[in-house]
Scaffold this motif. Structure first.
Motif, short mmCIF file in Angstrom:
data_model
loop_
_atom_site.label_atom_id
_atom_site.label_comp_id
_atom_site.label_asym_id
_atom_site.label_seq_id
_atom_site.Cartn_x
_atom_site.Cartn_y
_atom_site.Cartn_z
N PRO A 186 -4.42 -5.86 -16.99
CA PRO A 186 -4.81 -4.44 -17.13
C PRO A 186 -4.49 -3.59 -15.90
CG PRO A 186 -6.56 -5.89 -17.90
CD PRO A 186 -5.54 -6.76 -17.23
N GLY A 187 -4.62 -4.20 -14.71
CA GLY A 187 -4.33 -3.45 -13.49
C GLY A 187 -2.89 -2.98 -13.44
N LEU A 188 -1.95 -3.87 -13.81
CA LEU A 188 -0.55 -3.48 -13.80
C LEU A 188 -0.23 -2.50 -14.93
CD1 LEU A 188 1.29 -6.84 -12.97
CD2 LEU A 188 0.97 -4.84 -11.50
N ILE A 189 -0.93 -2.63 -16.05
CA ILE A 189 -0.72 -1.67 -17.15
C ILE A 189 -1.15 -0.28 -16.71
CG2 ILE A 189 -1.49 -1.04 -19.48
CD1 ILE A 189 -1.62 -4.03 -20.11
N ALA A 190 -2.22 -0.19 -15.91
CA ALA A 190 -2.66 1.10 -15.37
C ALA A 190 -1.59 1.67 -14.44
CB ALA A 190 -3.98 0.94 -14.63
N CYS A 191 -0.94 0.79 -13.68
CA CYS A 191 0.14 1.24 -12.79
C CYS A 191 1.32 1.77 -13.60
CB CYS A 191 0.60 0.09 -11.89
SG CYS A 191 -0.63 -0.45 -10.68
N ILE A 192 1.62 1.10 -14.70
CA ILE A 192 2.72 1.55 -15.55
C ILE A 192 2.42 2.94 -16.12
CG2 ILE A 192 3.96 1.08 -17.71
CD1 ILE A 192 3.61 -1.89 -17.11
N PHE A 239 -1.92 5.81 -5.71
CA PHE A 239 -2.68 4.76 -6.37
C PHE A 239 -1.79 3.55 -6.70
CE2 PHE A 239 -3.34 2.98 -10.67
CZ PHE A 239 -4.49 2.23 -10.43
N THR A 240 -0.62 3.83 -7.26
CA THR A 240 0.27 2.74 -7.68
C THR A 240 0.84 1.99 -6.49
OG1 THR A 240 0.87 4.16 -9.54
CG2 THR A 240 2.18 2.19 -9.22
N ALA A 241 1.19 2.71 -5.42
CA ALA A 241 1.75 2.05 -4.24
C ALA A 241 0.75 1.10 -3.60
CB ALA A 241 2.18 3.10 -3.22
N ILE A 242 -0.53 1.39 -3.78
CA ILE A 242 -1.58 0.50 -3.24
C ILE A 242 -1.91 -0.62 -4.23
CG2 ILE A 242 -3.98 0.36 -2.49
CD1 ILE A 242 -3.69 3.27 -1.51
N ALA A 243 -2.08 -0.23 -5.51
CA ALA A 243 -2.58 -1.19 -6.51
C ALA A 243 -1.51 -2.17 -6.97
CB ALA A 243 -3.14 -0.42 -7.71
N SER A 244 -0.27 -1.70 -7.14
CA SER A 244 0.77 -2.56 -7.69
C SER A 244 1.03 -3.81 -6.85
CB SER A 244 2.07 -1.76 -7.88
OG SER A 244 3.11 -2.58 -8.37
N PRO A 245 1.20 -3.70 -5.52
CA PRO A 245 1.40 -4.92 -4.72
C PRO A 245 0.20 -5.85 -4.75
CG PRO A 245 2.10 -2.98 -3.49
CD PRO A 245 1.38 -2.48 -4.69
N THR A 275 8.53 2.09 -5.89
CA THR A 275 7.30 2.88 -5.97
C THR A 275 7.10 3.65 -4.67
OG1 THR A 275 6.26 1.31 -7.49
CG2 THR A 275 4.80 2.80 -6.29
N CYS A 276 7.30 2.98 -3.55
CA CYS A 276 7.19 3.64 -2.24
C CYS A 276 8.27 4.71 -2.06
CB CYS A 276 7.27 2.60 -1.12
SG CYS A 276 5.89 1.43 -1.10
N VAL A 277 9.47 4.42 -2.56
CA VAL A 277 10.56 5.40 -2.46
C VAL A 277 10.19 6.67 -3.23
CG1 VAL A 277 12.94 5.91 -3.12
CG2 VAL A 277 12.37 3.70 -2.09
N ASN A 278 9.68 6.51 -4.46
CA ASN A 278 9.32 7.68 -5.25
C ASN A 278 8.11 8.41 -4.66
OD1 ASN A 278 10.80 8.82 -7.25
ND2 ASN A 278 9.65 7.97 -8.95
N LEU A 279 7.19 7.67 -4.06
CA LEU A 279 6.06 8.31 -3.39
C LEU A 279 6.57 9.22 -2.28
CD1 LEU A 279 3.09 8.76 -2.74
CD2 LEU A 279 3.11 6.62 -1.44
N ILE A 280 7.56 8.74 -1.52
CA ILE A 280 8.15 9.55 -0.45
C ILE A 280 8.85 10.77 -1.03
CG2 ILE A 280 9.90 9.58 1.37
CD1 ILE A 280 9.25 6.60 1.84
N LEU A 281 9.61 10.57 -2.11
CA LEU A 281 10.33 11.68 -2.74
C LEU A 281 9.37 12.76 -3.24
CD1 LEU A 281 13.09 9.79 -4.78
CD2 LEU A 281 13.41 11.16 -2.71
#
Length: 299
Positions: A186-192, A239-245, A275-281
């Motif tokens: 479920p955690g990864l589904i939330a990231c998606i 949120f995703t950059a923290i939770a996904s890894p 994810t980190c790249v898009n966070l920066i963008l």
């Protein structure tokens, strides 16, 4: 209504068949782009088919990019870009922007294909990879020709604000085709979900800004909407950059044997990295929009 029809007829009558556009520098580049794309698509399709997401992305790229190029070539050959002025479309900006987008797509497809399917003894894979990179280079040369030789100034898609949105959408696509191992988590589904929410809105923003008349008819201030969208996107990606890894790599160390072409861990790392790249963008886009830097505007 009658005056509108008269305007349409008048603009259509200006369309003239100009085959000389095919022997211009851009016309020649378009022909090379189409030929290289068709060759690599046919070679790849005849060798084998696959449900692998990276293979599907590469095949889509080699079908989509030459199709758009062919449409642009036909439009310019018949000067049908004149009627497009009725929709307030900057045709020069659109064509250069599509060349820039196609450069991103074809070069990334070539790199992906080489990574997964190239081997020392694979003759056809080497041939396909060569055509794939030639296709990407042909699109890149068109961009350089437009920007350096023709000194074309983009108004949106071929300028920094629009192409920044294209890069955000492009990185999102790389994330989508790299998603794996999320079933039953479920955690990864939330990231998606965090990846999915901004994507269609980015595409809508790009389309609306290409068709300026559509933008003027929106019932809300688009600049304020974009600014709000960027704030939400940054929050989602933080949120995703923290939770996904955490969900992906906790208790899942890198295997001792992990070749890039067949290692699930490496593909999962691509998701975390992009994810980190898009966070920066998105963050840079938000800052530029806030301060109105480099043509980024907000209402």
């Amino acid at each position: 209504m009658g005056s509108c029809l008269d305007t349409i007829k008048q603009t259509l009558f200006q369309a003239v068949f100009t085959p000389t556009s095919l022997i211009s520098v851009r016309g020649t580049l378009h022909m090379l782009q189409i030929i290289f794309s068709v060759v690599i698509f046919v070679l790849s399709a005849l060798r084998f088919t696959s449900s692998f997401s990276y293979w599907i992305y590469a095949m889509f790229t080699w079908a989509f990019c030459p199709t758009v190029t062919l449409i642009i070539t036909i439009v310019e050959m018949f000067k049908l870009n004149i009627p497009f002025s009725m929709f307030c479309m900057d045709w020069s900006d659109f064509t250069t922007g599509m060349a820039m987008t196609s450069s991103l797509m074809t070069l990334s497809a070539a790199i992906i294909y080489a990574n997964f399917y190239l081997c020392i003894s694979c003759f056809y894979a080497w041939l396909e990879t060569a055509f794939a990179f030639l296709c990407g280079v042909a699109y890149l040369v068109e961009v350089l020709w437009d920007k350096i030789c023709k000194k074309k100034k983009g108004t949106y898609l071929a300028a920094l604000p629009g192409f920044w949105k294209v890069m955000e959408a492009f990185v999102s696509c790389i994330i989508f085709i790299s998603l794996t191992g999320y079933h039953g988590m479920p955690g990864l589904i939330a990231c998606i979900s965090a990846y999915v929410i901004p994507f269609p809105i980015i595409l809508m923003i790009i389309v609306v800004n290409i068709l300026k008349k559509l933008r003027n008819r929106l019932p809300f201030n688009q600049d304020r909407f974009v600014f709000t969208f960027l704030i939400i996107s940054v929050i989602l990606y933080v949120f995703t950059a923290i939770a996904s890894p955490v969900f992906t790599f906790r208790g899942n160390p890198r295997p001792d044997e992990c070749p890039p072409s067949c290692c699930i861990w490496a593909i999962e790392f691509v998701v975390a990295f992009m994810t980190c790249v898009n966070l920066i963008l998105f963050s840079v886009d938000l800052v530029f929009t806030l301060f109105g830097i480099c043509g980024f505007q907000r209402g």
